[in-house]
Scaffold this active site. Sequence first.
Site, PDB file in Angstrom:
ATOM      1  N   GLY A  53      60.880  39.843  59.710  1.00  0.00           N
ATOM      2  CA  GLY A  53      60.953  38.850  58.636  1.00  0.00           C
ATOM      3  C   GLY A  53      60.208  39.190  57.361  1.00  0.00           C
ATOM      4  N   ASP A 111      53.228  29.768  61.510  1.00  0.00           N
ATOM      5  CA  ASP A 111      53.656  28.442  61.941  1.00  0.00           C
ATOM      6  C   ASP A 111      52.587  27.887  62.897  1.00  0.00           C
ATOM      7  OD1 ASP A 111      56.735  27.014  62.464  1.00  0.00           O
ATOM      8  OD2 ASP A 111      55.184  26.693  63.949  1.00  0.00           O
ATOM      9  N   LYS A 139      52.573  26.990  57.400  1.00  0.00           N
ATOM     10  CA  LYS A 139      52.839  25.577  57.694  1.00  0.00           C
ATOM     11  C   LYS A 139      51.567  24.976  58.295  1.00  0.00           C
ATOM     12  CE  LYS A 139      57.750  26.143  58.860  1.00  0.00           C
ATOM     13  NZ  LYS A 139      58.695  26.217  59.997  1.00  0.00           N
ATOM     14  N   PHE A 160      62.127  23.930  58.965  1.00  0.00           N
ATOM     15  CA  PHE A 160      62.544  25.318  59.156  1.00  0.00           C
ATOM     16  C   PHE A 160      63.091  25.892  57.845  1.00  0.00           C
ATOM     17  CE2 PHE A 160      65.189  28.795  60.762  1.00  0.00           C
ATOM     18  CZ  PHE A 160      64.351  29.339  61.717  1.00  0.00           C
ATOM     19  N   ASP A 167      65.093  34.583  58.789  1.00  0.00           N
ATOM     20  CA  ASP A 167      66.448  34.440  59.342  1.00  0.00           C
ATOM     21  C   ASP A 167      66.615  33.195  60.193  1.00  0.00           C
ATOM     22  OD1 ASP A 167      64.858  35.296  61.616  1.00  0.00           O
ATOM     23  OD2 ASP A 167      66.760  35.727  62.606  1.00  0.00           O
ATOM     24  N   ARG A 173      68.886  36.441  55.886  1.00  0.00           N
ATOM     25  CA  ARG A 173      67.739  37.200  55.365  1.00  0.00           C
ATOM     26  C   ARG A 173      67.972  37.662  53.932  1.00  0.00           C
ATOM     27  NH1 ARG A 173      64.408  38.413  59.773  1.00  0.00           N
ATOM     28  NH2 ARG A 173      65.467  38.906  61.728  1.00  0.00           N
TER      29      ARG A 173
END
Length: 185
Positions: A53, A111, A139, A160, A167, A173
């Site tokens: 990512g 996250d 987050k 999200f 992705d 992406r």
Amino acid sequence: MDRVDRDRIQIGTHSFEKYLQREAIKSRVHELGVDLMVDYHDKNPLFLVVLNGAFMFAADLVRACDFAHEVEFVKMASYGGLNASGEMKRLIGLPDKMEDRHILIVEDIVDTGKTIGAVREDLLQHKPASVEVVTLLLKPDCLECTFESPYVGFEIPPAFVVGYGLDIDGQARNFADIYQLKKGK
Ligand code: 5GP
């Protein structure tokens, strides 16, 4: 010029709307580069980019860092065992010599903080001089462990997100902007 620019995207059954514009991302990445310049210009740090990512963020970040540094890429792989949180993970692709190096882990998003916790734990075995995390997104409301870093791009709500390297099932992406899942979708 990027040709992909939409206010809303549909990935399978999920609808997303634009949340962070490419211009805002670009300017924040530049600021992070300046902050890193101040703190690391004489340390020849090693950027460890956590795939997949973070690839797009990392490509822009290192170009915003006008000082000597190295870049390596790592990936998380499952040990195959289970712990309380699910899969146990370890880093693969670590470079040989990290002892006494200043390491900057480059992540797309933090996250719960479990992934970055596992990465950090693995790295500390190699006796680096220092380890810090540079993450594009955080987050804070989702954190399940302590996470502190001076290098956070944006704090975002728990929804999200996709795009700019992030992705959903391998898709999305490629978008230059970041999109947020629409509520109730
Ligand atoms: P954590 O271990 O901090 O809970 O999760 C980290 C990983 O979960 C990230 O590296 C990313 O792969 C995935 N993840 C968490 N939140 C999101 C999100 O909003 N969008 C996407 N695309 N991936 C996420």
